[in-house]
Design an enzyme around this catalytic site. Structure first.
Site, short mmCIF file in Angstrom:
data_model
loop_
_atom_site.label_atom_id
_atom_site.label_comp_id
_atom_site.label_asym_id
_atom_site.label_seq_id
_atom_site.Cartn_x
_atom_site.Cartn_y
_atom_site.Cartn_z
N ASP A 24 -49.89 -64.26 79.18
CA ASP A 24 -50.55 -63.22 79.99
C ASP A 24 -50.35 -61.82 79.41
OD1 ASP A 24 -47.92 -62.70 80.56
OD2 ASP A 24 -48.13 -62.78 82.74
N ASP A 28 -41.61 -62.83 79.32
CA ASP A 28 -41.13 -63.56 80.51
C ASP A 28 -39.91 -64.43 80.17
OD1 ASP A 28 -42.26 -65.78 79.19
OD2 ASP A 28 -44.20 -65.41 80.16
N ASP A 97 -29.08 -56.54 85.12
CA ASP A 97 -29.18 -55.11 85.41
C ASP A 97 -29.04 -54.93 86.91
OD1 ASP A 97 -30.02 -52.31 84.99
OD2 ASP A 97 -30.88 -53.11 83.14
N ASP A 205 -27.26 -49.42 86.53
CA ASP A 205 -28.18 -48.31 86.33
C ASP A 205 -27.71 -47.04 87.05
OD1 ASP A 205 -30.99 -47.85 85.26
OD2 ASP A 205 -31.28 -47.18 87.33
N GLU A 263 -24.06 -47.27 83.49
CA GLU A 263 -24.91 -46.29 82.79
C GLU A 263 -24.72 -44.95 83.48
OE1 GLU A 263 -29.50 -45.17 81.71
OE2 GLU A 263 -28.83 -45.58 83.73
N HIS A 335 -33.93 -49.22 76.06
CA HIS A 335 -35.34 -49.12 76.45
C HIS A 335 -35.76 -47.70 76.83
CE1 HIS A 335 -32.94 -49.40 80.00
NE2 HIS A 335 -33.98 -49.00 80.73
N ASP A 336 -34.82 -46.76 76.85
CA ASP A 336 -35.13 -45.37 77.20
C ASP A 336 -35.11 -44.44 75.99
OD1 ASP A 336 -35.21 -46.00 79.95
OD2 ASP A 336 -33.06 -45.58 80.19
O1 TEU Z 1 -32.20 -44.39 83.18
C1 TEU Z 1 -31.52 -43.25 83.57
C2 TEU Z 1 -32.00 -41.93 83.09
O2 TEU Z 1 -31.86 -40.94 83.76
C3 TEU Z 1 -32.56 -41.74 81.74
O3 TEU Z 1 -32.37 -42.77 80.89
C4 TEU Z 1 -34.00 -41.34 81.77
O4 TEU Z 1 -34.80 -42.45 82.03
C5 TEU Z 1 -34.43 -40.69 80.51
O5 TEU Z 1 -34.32 -41.54 79.43
C6 TEU Z 1 -33.73 -39.38 80.26
O6 TEU Z 1 -34.68 -38.39 80.25
C7 TEU Z 1 -32.13 -45.53 83.95
C8 TEU Z 1 -32.94 -46.64 83.32
O7 TEU Z 1 -32.36 -47.00 82.11
C9 TEU Z 1 -34.36 -46.19 83.20
O8 TEU Z 1 -35.15 -47.10 82.50
C10 TEU Z 1 -34.89 -45.97 84.58
O9 TEU Z 1 -36.18 -45.42 84.51
C11 TEU Z 1 -33.99 -45.04 85.40
O10 TEU Z 1 -32.60 -45.31 85.27
C12 TEU Z 1 -34.30 -45.18 86.86
O11 TEU Z 1 -33.92 -46.44 87.32
#
Ligand code: TEU
Length: 580
Positions: A24, A28, A97, A205, A263, A335-336
């Site tokens: 899709d 997954d 997570d 998180d 985090e 991922h950020d």
């Molecule tokens: O991220 C926390 C966060 O404040 C930063 O990583 C922000 O997303 C950015 O990169 C800084 O400007 C965590 C998660 O890892 C993120 O993916 C989520 O969007 C966020 O919390 C909210 O749950």
């Protein structure tokens, strides 16, 4: 087995973009399960899954509407149990997570909470009336001047009751009120449910945001900013250690073999020492953010060139600060964050060497290293051509806000290209076929066209690849105790081009040298006598071993790891690489 995670390496999977099992276009659980042998080949000890719970996907799953189920897009609870068993069969652990600073606005808790002022769950979230003397809905009538981390105000008016709710992230991510003991107990019960199912821990998180200064005061408005700075009122807030200790008692006490990592944007070394001091029974380690802000200017969207000395100063301070008490987690990517080889390395001519150098420097620090999917292939940032190529809410909201307040769209786009989270979110590059082997359908975000040359299949087949270099780094951590347990000493701290440090454990010493540039350089090795006759145990170039150790010439993006042992120890065992 005490603190097994010191000798471990964690691999982060961002499920949406890892592997699509059902065609899709979205990754997954079936896809992940089919790729576990790949992770076993790499040799990682722990797999961390970004959120796979039911979610409206406003923030790619970090907006959860049910904590105890699996989103149908990703699979089912049965598939999850099968994945967990398959991970355990391979001798690995699985970390989930935990996103409990906020829920989705579609979570039943919030649906109830917003229903009426008298609802029993009203106080599960942060509800406030309009600013005194103003009418709800008027411009500027928000209860305070806080801005959301995803642009706009941190408050949303709910028409049903005429009150506002707090959301530090998107308006679809209302903040839970941790002051309320019912909230805390509900979260702990949910955590126990996952542990009882067999998961091995949590990545938590923004867990240092859960305790707010309850008066929610206005923040200072910095020059050029639209909103007040709320960080002082929710980062490492007044009751944070009490809450984390309570969580430890209620959830983790009496359970063995787990790993917990918080985090923590904005966390300081001093606070981190408190969070990770084993005697305080809080967390095993935290993710700090200082080193991934080293190339930010005034704001998160203002990219600056890397100054290596600043990076060394930051990481060196964290190494020193947690040397005696506590523990570091080590990461370049998640991922950020944009891709590290594009950010601190060279994703052109020296991509392979610089990717190996970055891995070497990180994994040889003291702490638990985290690898983000594709980092072990040297995956790069993506060639986003227009704003339509982005999917991430933070990037899209920032673009809209910046452009609507007068910024040049081209300049905003240029910054997004360098710093957007979507750089990390393009599909995993498995092979050189049309969708990189990620999906047989249409991928939810474009595959990076460079998958023709950069992909797992090619990397696995080449002993000299970035993948095999990462595999050797993991093996080195498993076989050489100085990597996990040695102390850390920064060398050449003021050098603008070379990252150098030493590790020592008992009679073993390691020397790490890395030329963070495309220019060759020659260094004078500090305390060179100590390293005479040292054995080269890992490198990203073939090295002529005949030269002495006093002056060393380092080629572009060259990284070397040397080892010396006391005269009693052998120098021939545990060779983990065959540099070529
Ligand atoms: O991220 C926390 C966060 O404040 C930063 O990583 C922000 O997303 C950015 O990169 C800084 O400007 C965590 C998660 O890892 C993120 O993916 C989520 O969007 C966020 O919390 C909210 O749950």
């Amino acid at each position: 087995m005490q603190q097994w995670w010191k000798e471990s390496v964690v691999y982060q999977i961002w499920p949406r973009s890892f592997a699509d099992g059902d065609g899709d276009g979205i990754g997954d659980l079936g896809g992940i399960t089919s790729r576990l042998d790949y992770l076993a080949t790499l040799g990682v000890d722990v797999v961390w899954l970004s959120p796979i719970y039911p979610s409206p996907q406003d923030d790619a799953g970090y907006d959860i509407s049910d904590y105890q189920d699996i989103d149908p897009t990703f699979g089912s609870v049965e598939q999850f149990d099968a994945l967990l068993a398959a991970v355990h069969e391979r001798g690995m652990k699985l970390v989930m997570d935990l996103v409990v600073n906020h829920t989705s606005d579609e979570h039943p808790w919030f649906v109830e909470s917003r229903a009426s002022k008298g609802n029993p769950k009203r106080n599960w979230y942060w509800w406030r009336p309009a600013r005194e003397g103003m009418n709800a809905g008027d411009p500027g009538a928000e209860p305070n001047n806080w801005g959301s981390i995803f642009s706009g105000p941190a408050w949303e008016l709910d028409e049903t009751t005429g009150e506002y709710y707090l959301h530090l992230f998107s308006r679809k991510q209302p903040d839970l009120n941790w002051e309320n003991p019912e909230v805390r107990q509900a979260v702990y019960a949910m955590m126990r449910w996952w542990l009882d199912r067999g998961v091995d821990g949590f990545r938590m998180d923004v867990i240092n945001f859960i305790s707010k200064v309850t008066s929610l005061p206005d923040g200072h408005v910095h020059d050029g900013s639209l909103y007040g700075d709320a960080m002082p009122y929710f980062v490492d807030g007044p009751r944070i250690h009490e809450f984390i200790q309570e969580m430890h008692r209620e959830v983790f006490a009496g359970r063995e073999g787990l790993i917990t990592v918080g985090e923590m944007p904005g966390v300081t070394v001093e606070e981190a020492r408190l969070y990770t001091d084993p005697a305080r029974r809080e967390l095993d380690m935290v993710f700090q953010f200082e080193h991934v802000q080293v190339d930010h200017g005034e704001t998160r969207w203002d990219p600056r060139p890397l100054r290596l000395r600043d990076l060394k100063a930051i990481l060196g301070r964290w190494q020193a600060g947690l040397a005696k008490v506590g523990w570091n987690s080590l990461y370049w990517n998640n991922h950020d964050q944009p891709r590290v080889v594009s950010r601190f390395g060279d994703d052109g001519e020296h991509r392979v060497r610089s990717a190996k150098l970055l891995g070497t420097v990180l994994h040889l620090h003291r702490g638990t290293p985290y690898i983000y999917q594709g980092e072990e292939l040297g995956m790069t940032n993506a060639p986003f051509a227009s704003i339509d190529d982005f999917r991430d809410i933070q990037s899209l909201n920032h673009y809209a806000e910046a452009v609507s307040t007068g910024a040049d769209p081209k300049a905003v786009l240029a910054a997004l290209r360098v710093l957007s989270r979507d750089n990390a979110r393009t599909p995993m590059q498995w092979d050189d076929t049309e969708n990189a082997g990620f999906t047989t359908g249409t991928p939810w975000i474009a595959v990076n066209p460079n998958h023709k040359g950069i992909n797992a299949q090619t990397e696995l087949a080449d002993e000299d690849s970035v993948f095999h270099h990462y595999r050797r780094l993991i093996e080195l951590r498993h076989t050489e105790p100085a990597v996990a347990h040695g102390d850390f000493r920064m060398l050449l701290a003021d050098h603008e081009q070379v990252y150098a440090f030493a590790r020592r454990y008992g009679s073993t010493e390691l020397l790490v040298l890395a030329n963070f540039s495309g220019e060759p350089t020659t260094i004078e090795v500090p305390d060179a006598g100590r390293w005479q006759g040292a054995e080269l145990i890992l490198a990203n170039y073939a090295v002529d071993a005949t030269g002495g150790m006093r002056h060393l010439a380092l080629r572009p993006w060259e990284a070397r790891v040397y080892r010396v042992r006391s005269p009693l120890g052998s120098t021939k065992d545990n060779i983990v690489t065959n540099p070529s």
